[in-house]
Design a protein around this motif. Structure first.
Motif, PDB file in Angstrom:
ATOM      1  N   THR A   1       0.850  -1.180   0.000  1.00  7.54           N
ATOM      2  CA  THR A   1       0.000   0.000   0.000  1.00  7.54           C
ATOM      3  C   THR A   1       0.889   1.234   0.000  1.00  7.54           C
ATOM      4  N   ILE A   2       0.548   2.219  -0.815  1.00  7.32           N
ATOM      5  CA  ILE A   2       1.267   3.487  -0.814  1.00  7.32           C
ATOM      6  C   ILE A   2       0.337   4.535  -0.223  1.00  7.32           C
ATOM      7  N   ARG A   3       0.863   5.274   0.742  1.00  5.79           N
ATOM      8  CA  ARG A   3       0.057   6.295   1.421  1.00  5.79           C
ATOM      9  C   ARG A   3       0.930   7.501   1.749  1.00  5.79           C
ATOM     10  N   ASN A   4       0.295   8.581   2.165  1.00  4.72           N
ATOM     11  CA  ASN A   4       1.018   9.782   2.573  1.00  4.72           C
ATOM     12  C   ASN A   4       1.851   9.502   3.819  1.00  4.72           C
TER      13      ASN A   4
ATOM     14  N   LEU B   1      18.661  13.777   5.672  1.00 12.33           N
ATOM     15  CA  LEU B   1      17.310  13.224   5.672  1.00 12.33           C
ATOM     16  C   LEU B   1      16.502  13.767   6.845  1.00 12.33           C
ATOM     17  N   VAL B   2      17.102  13.864   8.013  1.00 13.62           N
ATOM     18  CA  VAL B   2      16.408  14.441   9.173  1.00 13.62           C
ATOM     19  C   VAL B   2      15.959  15.863   8.838  1.00 13.62           C
ATOM     20  N   TYR B   3      16.856  16.654   8.254  1.00  8.77           N
ATOM     21  CA  TYR B   3      16.516  18.031   7.896  1.00  8.77           C
ATOM     22  C   TYR B   3      15.382  18.056   6.872  1.00  8.77           C
ATOM     23  N   TYR B   4      15.447  17.176   5.877  1.00 10.86           N
ATOM     24  CA  TYR B   4      14.398  17.095   4.861  1.00 10.86           C
ATOM     25  C   TYR B   4      13.051  16.769   5.508  1.00 10.86           C
ATOM     26  N   LEU B   5      13.016  15.756   6.338  1.00  8.02           N
ATOM     27  CA  LEU B   5      11.758  15.359   6.972  1.00  8.02           C
ATOM     28  C   LEU B   5      11.193  16.468   7.859  1.00  8.02           C
ATOM     29  N   ASP B   6      12.062  17.244   8.470  1.00 11.47           N
ATOM     30  CA  ASP B   6      11.622  18.329   9.346  1.00 11.47           C
ATOM     31  C   ASP B   6      11.240  19.608   8.610  1.00 11.47           C
ATOM     32  N   ASN B   7      11.856  19.832   7.435  1.00 17.47           N
ATOM     33  CA  ASN B   7      11.723  21.152   6.816  1.00 17.47           C
ATOM     34  C   ASN B   7      11.327  21.205   5.340  1.00 17.47           C
ATOM     35  N   HIS B   8      11.470  20.114   4.610  1.00 19.48           N
ATOM     36  CA  HIS B   8      11.289  20.219   3.163  1.00 19.48           C
ATOM     37  C   HIS B   8      10.288  19.259   2.542  1.00 19.48           C
ATOM     38  N   ILE B   9       9.531  18.568   3.333  1.00 20.29           N
ATOM     39  CA  ILE B   9       8.534  17.661   2.754  1.00 20.29           C
ATOM     40  C   ILE B   9       7.442  18.474   2.063  1.00 20.29           C
ATOM     41  N   GLU B  10       7.187  18.151   0.806  1.00 19.44           N
ATOM     42  CA  GLU B  10       6.041  18.709   0.097  1.00 19.44           C
ATOM     43  C   GLU B  10       5.038  17.593  -0.163  1.00 19.44           C
ATOM     44  N   HIS B  11       5.501  16.549  -0.824  1.00 16.82           N
ATOM     45  CA  HIS B  11       4.691  15.356  -1.094  1.00 16.82           C
ATOM     46  C   HIS B  11       5.603  14.175  -0.795  1.00 16.82           C
TER      47      HIS B  11
ATOM     48  N   GLU C   1       3.876   0.465   2.367  1.00 18.61           N
ATOM     49  CA  GLU C   1       3.718  -0.455   3.498  1.00 18.61           C
ATOM     50  C   GLU C   1       3.449  -1.859   2.986  1.00 18.61           C
ATOM     51  N   LEU C   2       4.027  -2.808   3.672  1.00 21.02           N
ATOM     52  CA  LEU C   2       3.783  -4.219   3.410  1.00 21.02           C
ATOM     53  C   LEU C   2       3.492  -4.854   4.756  1.00 21.02           C
ATOM     54  N   ASP C   3       2.307  -5.413   4.902  1.00 24.18           N
ATOM     55  CA  ASP C   3       1.888  -6.019   6.169  1.00 24.18           C
ATOM     56  C   ASP C   3       2.043  -5.051   7.335  1.00 24.18           C
ATOM     57  N   GLY C   4       1.686  -3.781   7.114  1.00 18.82           N
ATOM     58  CA  GLY C   4       1.721  -2.783   8.172  1.00 18.82           C
ATOM     59  C   GLY C   4       3.086  -2.220   8.504  1.00 18.82           C
ATOM     60  N   LYS C   5       4.122  -2.629   7.767  1.00 15.68           N
ATOM     61  CA  LYS C   5       5.480  -2.143   8.023  1.00 15.68           C
ATOM     62  C   LYS C   5       5.944  -1.291   6.846  1.00 15.68           C
ATOM     63  N   VAL C   6       6.577  -0.161   7.144  1.00 18.06           N
ATOM     64  CA  VAL C   6       7.113   0.704   6.093  1.00 18.06           C
ATOM     65  C   VAL C   6       8.324   0.017   5.465  1.00 18.06           C
ATOM     66  N   VAL C   7       8.229  -0.243   4.158  1.00 16.46           N
ATOM     67  CA  VAL C   7       9.313  -0.918   3.442  1.00 16.46           C
ATOM     68  C   VAL C   7       9.921  -0.039   2.354  1.00 16.46           C
ATOM     69  N   GLY C   8       9.370   1.156   2.180  1.00 14.59           N
ATOM     70  CA  GLY C   8       9.902   2.066   1.188  1.00 14.59           C
ATOM     71  C   GLY C   8       9.326   3.453   1.372  1.00 14.59           C
ATOM     72  N   SER C   9      10.021   4.427   0.790  1.00 15.20           N
ATOM     73  CA  SER C   9       9.528   5.800   0.851  1.00 15.20           C
ATOM     74  C   SER C   9      10.129   6.597  -0.294  1.00 15.20           C
ATOM     75  N   GLY C  10       9.464   7.692  -0.627  1.00 10.86           N
ATOM     76  CA  GLY C  10       9.958   8.577  -1.664  1.00 10.86           C
ATOM     77  C   GLY C  10       9.055   9.776  -1.791  1.00 10.86           C
ATOM     78  N   GLY C  11       9.639  10.884  -2.251  1.00 12.31           N
ATOM     79  CA  GLY C  11       8.878  12.120  -2.303  1.00 12.31           C
ATOM     80  C   GLY C  11       8.933  12.820  -3.630  1.00 12.31           C
ATOM     81  N   ILE C  12       8.201  13.925  -3.662  1.00 13.42           N
ATOM     82  CA  ILE C  12       8.197  14.864  -4.782  1.00 13.42           C
ATOM     83  C   ILE C  12       8.373  16.241  -4.174  1.00 13.42           C
TER      84      ILE C  12
END
Length: 152
Positions: A3-6, A35-45, A50-61
């Motif tokens: 599943t891909i979600r926000n 990455l810490v700085y990005y997650l705190d300050n630059h996330i747009e999208h 998720e696979l079986d309720g566990k985050v197995v990947g991520s990516g942004g725009i």
């Protein structure tokens, strides 16, 4: 089923763990702070897979200041899930999202010499190479494609 979600702030620890699991093979140890700085300050999208309720990947725009370029950012897939379609699903999902956004003309990504062939599968072409960009042995490959010609 994947599943891909926000992204949610509660996903942060799992994403940081994904980065650590891919360091130093695909990421420089110096990139954790970025990455810490990005997650705190630059996330747009930003999205998680998720696979079986566990985050197995991520990516942004992220949208560039020029108003016409969408940048794929911080793609990370769990090492045990690489080659199983998670990265492809996340990338296809984001390309479709970009195509639905009015006015965008270019898809761009900055990646390394280790991963650039993955993005070539989506029609992105190398525009620039900077040796030892992130750290010694981690070159930067800037790649682009026209939004209209990027495969679905």
């Amino acid at each position: 089923m994947t599943t891909i979600r926000n992204y949610q702030p509660a996903d942060r620890a799992q994403i940081m763990e994904l980065l650590r699991l891919n360091t130093p093979e695909f990421f420089s140890p110096n990139e954790e702070e970025d990455l810490v700085y990005y997650l705190d300050n630059h996330i747009e999208h930003y999205y998680v897979a998720e696979l079986d309720g566990k985050v197995v990947g991520s990516g942004g725009i992220n949208l560039a200041d020029d108003g016409v370029t969408a940048k794929l950012s911080w793609d990370i897939v769990h090492p045990e899930q690489q080659g199983k379609g998670i990265g492809r699903a996340l990338t296809e999902f984001r390309i479709q999202h970009i195509k639905a956004m009015p006015g965008l003309q270019t898809i761009s990504v900055r990646t390394s010499q280790l991963v650039y062939p993955f993005y070539q599968k989506f029609g992105l072409e190398i525009k620039e190479i900077v040796e030892d960009f992130w750290e010694e042995g981690f070159d930067m490959y800037r790649m682009e494609s026209d939004v209209k010609t990027t495969p679905d």
